[in-house]
Design an enzyme around this catalytic site. Structure first.
Site, PDB file in Angstrom:
ATOM      1  N   SER A  66      -8.152  15.873 -11.545  1.00 22.49           N
ATOM      2  CA  SER A  66      -9.087  16.245 -12.623  1.00 22.49           C
ATOM      3  C   SER A  66      -9.357  15.341 -13.861  1.00 22.49           C
ATOM      4  O   SER A  66      -9.334  13.723 -13.342  1.00 22.49           O
ATOM      5  CB  SER A  66      -8.651  17.556 -12.728  1.00 22.49           C
ATOM      6  N   ALA A 377     -13.668  27.916 -21.715  1.00 24.27           N
ATOM      7  CA  ALA A 377     -13.861  27.076 -22.415  1.00 24.27           C
ATOM      8  C   ALA A 377     -14.398  26.189 -22.931  1.00 24.27           C
ATOM      9  O   ALA A 377     -15.273  24.851 -23.138  1.00 24.27           O
ATOM     10  CB  ALA A 377     -12.668  27.257 -24.138  1.00 24.27           C
ATOM     11  N   ARG A 501       1.332  29.563 -26.332  1.00 24.13           N
ATOM     12  CA  ARG A 501       1.616  29.548 -24.878  1.00 24.13           C
ATOM     13  C   ARG A 501       1.710  27.533 -24.085  1.00 24.13           C
ATOM     14  O   ARG A 501       1.386  27.133 -25.219  1.00 24.13           O
ATOM     15  CB  ARG A 501       0.605  29.829 -24.126  1.00 24.13           C
TER      16      ARG A 501
HETATM   17  C1  16G Z   1      -5.783  23.702 -15.050  1.00 24.66           C
HETATM   18  C2  16G Z   1      -6.559  25.219 -14.295  1.00 24.66           C
HETATM   19  C3  16G Z   1      -7.570  24.768 -15.470  1.00 24.66           C
HETATM   20  C4  16G Z   1      -6.907  25.365 -16.786  1.00 24.66           C
HETATM   21  C5  16G Z   1      -6.399  24.433 -16.619  1.00 24.66           C
HETATM   22  C6  16G Z   1      -5.129  24.819 -18.247  1.00 24.66           C
HETATM   23  C7  16G Z   1      -7.290  25.223 -12.364  1.00 24.66           C
HETATM   24  C8  16G Z   1      -7.014  24.951 -11.115  1.00 24.66           C
HETATM   25  N1  16G Z   1      -7.251  24.339 -13.001  1.00 24.66           N
HETATM   26  O1  16G Z   1      -6.756  22.429 -15.060  1.00 24.66           O
HETATM   27  O2  16G Z   1      -8.123  25.734 -14.936  1.00 24.66           O
HETATM   28  O3  16G Z   1      -8.043  25.187 -18.019  1.00 24.66           O
HETATM   29  O4  16G Z   1      -5.273  24.087 -15.734  1.00 24.66           O
HETATM   30  O5  16G Z   1      -3.460  23.588 -18.401  1.00 24.66           O
HETATM   31  O6  16G Z   1      -6.747  26.474 -12.073  1.00 24.66           O
HETATM   32  P1  16G Z   1      -3.062  24.169 -19.333  1.00 24.66           P
HETATM   33  O7  16G Z   1      -1.694  24.841 -19.033  1.00 24.66           O
HETATM   34  O8  16G Z   1      -2.237  22.899 -19.386  1.00 24.66           O
HETATM   35  O9  16G Z   1      -3.400  24.772 -20.793  1.00 24.66           O
HETATM   36 ZN    ZN Z   2     -11.470  19.097 -12.966  1.00 27.55          ZN
END
Ligand code: 16G
Ligand code: ZN
Length: 533
Positions: A66, A377, A501
């Site tokens: 991604s 967001a 978090r």
């Molecule tokens: C992943 C999630 C996305 C979320 C992000 C948060 C999926 C397919 N993708 O990319 O939705 O916003 O994680 O990342 O669920 P973090 O936990 O590192 O803040």
């Molecule tokens: Zn993505």
């Protein structure tokens, strides 16, 4: 049935590195690409098992990291209707990835077979795709080895966006049923979106040109392809940052995550006052918009803004269609700007639910409404129409030309929106369709509410797993006592809000803060970060 000897021999070609513990995070496995060979091989086996368990339904596998660095990669499974892998399997995914030897690997497979009562003789079908990362082809080979080990029928979908894989997986599994989602091909995807867009903007004049930063990723080629299906008279898109060949450019100083985090224009895009642009991420499942204001300042129109815009547009259409029986709800995460929540609840009078970060939580919550709008967001989001709502919208006849027009727009939107997962290309068309229908500029849309100043800080800690949250990640339960200290700080600030978090994708803890002014908000964010550190 499953040939365990073959698995042992094949698995030896994809040995697990010593001293590494893999974790199945929010978006599957994700890390530096050179550590992923054994994981991807084993995910192939897992996909085969999952398909067997679901009576041979097609399972999707996406190889992408991604918005992360080009040297990273990742792998995730897609369930039959385009959802993320069912939670009950996540723990087993991690166990498979962490089995140290071939013998241990076979043991874990046998446990999965027993636990889920899998019929070993059942056929299994898997479709897979990858983004443009240079590590993709080698990982695809590892995946194919895993799929062959478990005897799955394989279908290489090539270089695709993540949402295209979700789309085709859902199409393959719904063909010929009442839930049929469309033609299971890439061209089928473009045709569906393009036709829907034409219907959605019928009789409306074209918005001004849209500049798109495609993060030098797969979105660049796919967006160009999509626009070939759409008449220039109704949509003008200028695709920039489309260099997928030069190494090191993917997501570098550009893309949706960069723009959202840094709140500034990406490299390679120079728009002028009054112009608008959008940024995609590396696998084109996120999009954020922005524009330059008359005074030259950069204005971000992020996922909250897009969700609020789409939510209010749909609510107006439902009313205009005379279909008030259909309930519309919005789903957000703790990162949603407080002003957006206030606007939706108090001004638009829509029910808003808050869930933990990650598509799987948002998606399931949105399914509880007739029409459920969910956006993070960061720009990931979509709109789900329940089967009841779909049937009602399809069969309704308006009593006036105005009602008939609103119903027809709703029908078009149902087709336009990729309901299997958030999709930057589909969301782009959605925003453009709303601009055309409202005949508004993005600046005008942005006036619906004013974001509270906010700050997101990353804190590197020794062990992020000691941070445990509740209340949709807004309250810390562990380490004990920390939440009380955060509350005490928050209380000092007007419109103050802050939460902590652990990240689900990186080895860090995230601190978010909001307050009435940027200065106070920064002060709050850094003092909370100080407590965590
Ligand atoms: C992943 C999630 C996305 C979320 C992000 C948060 C999926 C397919 N993708 O990319 O939705 O916003 O994680 O990342 O669920 P973090 O936990 O590192 O803040
Ligand atoms: Zn993505």
């Amino acid at each position: 049935s499953i040939n365990y000897d073959k698995i042992k021999t094949d698995a030896a070609q994809h040995p697990k590195p010593q001293d590494i513990k893999y974790t199945h995070g929010t978006a599957g496995f994700r890390m530096k690409a050179d550590l992923l060979d054994s994981v991807v091989y084993r995910v192939g086996i897992l996909a085969g098992l999952r398909s067997k368990k679901l009576d041979g339904k097609v399972i999707g596998v996406m190889i992408t990291a991604s918005h992360n660095r080009e040297i990273d990669n990742g792998v995730k499974l897609v369930d039959p209707y385009g959802e993320m892998l069912h939670q009950s399997w996540e723990g087993y995914a991690a166990q498979l990835a962490n089995a140290q030897t071939e013998d241990e690997l076979v043991e874990v497979i046998k446990i999965i077979v027993k636990e889920f009562d899998i019929d070993e003789t059942m056929t299994s079908k898997v479709i897979y795709a990858r983004d443009t990362r240079p590590s993709g082809p080698a990982l695809v080979m590892a995946l194919e080895d895993g799929l062959r080990s478990i005897g799955a029928e394989i279908n290489d979908f090539g270089i695709k966006t993540t949402p295209q894989l979700h789309y085709v997986t859902c199409c393959l599994n719904t063909q010929g049923t009442e839930k049929s989602y469309g033609e299971p091909t890439e061209a089928g995807y473009y045709k569906k979106l393009a036709n829907a867009y034409r219907r959605a903007v019928e009789g409306k004049s074209r918005p001004s040109p849209l500049y798109v930063d495609s993060a030098n990723g797969v979105g660049a080629i796919k967006l160009k392809e999509l626009t070939n299906y759409i008449d220039k008279d109704i949509l003008e898109v200028i695709v920039l940052n489309d260099d997928i060949k030069t190494q090191g450019k993917l997501n570098h100083l550009c893309g949706a995550d960069y723009v959202k985090t840094n709140q500034r224009l990406p490299l390679g895009l120079n728009i002028k006052a009054g112009e608008r642009a959008a940024s995609l991420d590396g696998d084109a499942d996120r999009i954020v918009y922005y524009f330059i204001d008359d005074d030259g300042t950069f204005k971000l129109f992020d996922g909250d803004k897009i969700g609020s815009l789409a939510g209010s547009f749909i609510i107006d259409l439902v009313k205009a269609a005379g279909l008030e029986g259909i309930n519309v709800g919005v789903v957000q995460t703790a990162y949603a700007n407080g002003s957006s929540t206030h606007y939706l609840e108090k001004v638009m009078k829509v029910p808003v639910s808050c869930v933990p970060t990650g598509v799987k939580y948002l998606h399931h919550e949105a399914e509880k409404f007739d029409i459920g709008v969910y956006f993070e967001a960061n720009g990931h989001g979509t709109i789900l129409f329940s089967l009841t709502a779909t049937k009602l919208i399809r069969s309704s006849k308006g009593e006036t030309p105005e009602q008939e027009d609103a119903i027809e727009r709703l029908r078009a939107l149902m087709e336009l929106i990729n309901q299997t997962v958030g999709d930057a290309l589909s969301d782009l068309l959605l925003v453009e369709a709303i601009l055309a229908n409202r005949q508004w500029t993005l600046k005008r849309c942005n006036e619906a509410y004013k974001d509270l100043p906010n700050r997101l800080v990353k804190v590197i800690v020794t062990d992020r797993h000691i941070f445990k949250t509740t209340n949709a990640e807004r309250t810390l339960v562990e380490p004990a006592g920390l939440q009380g200290k955060i509350d005490a700080l928050v209380k000092k600030y007007k419109d103050g809000r802050s939460f902590v978090r652990p990240s689900g994708t990186e080895d860090v803890v995230r601190v978010y803060a909001e307050a009435a002014t940027q200065k106070e908000c920064d002060e709050l964010a850094y003092s909370v970060a100080g407590l965590v550190y």
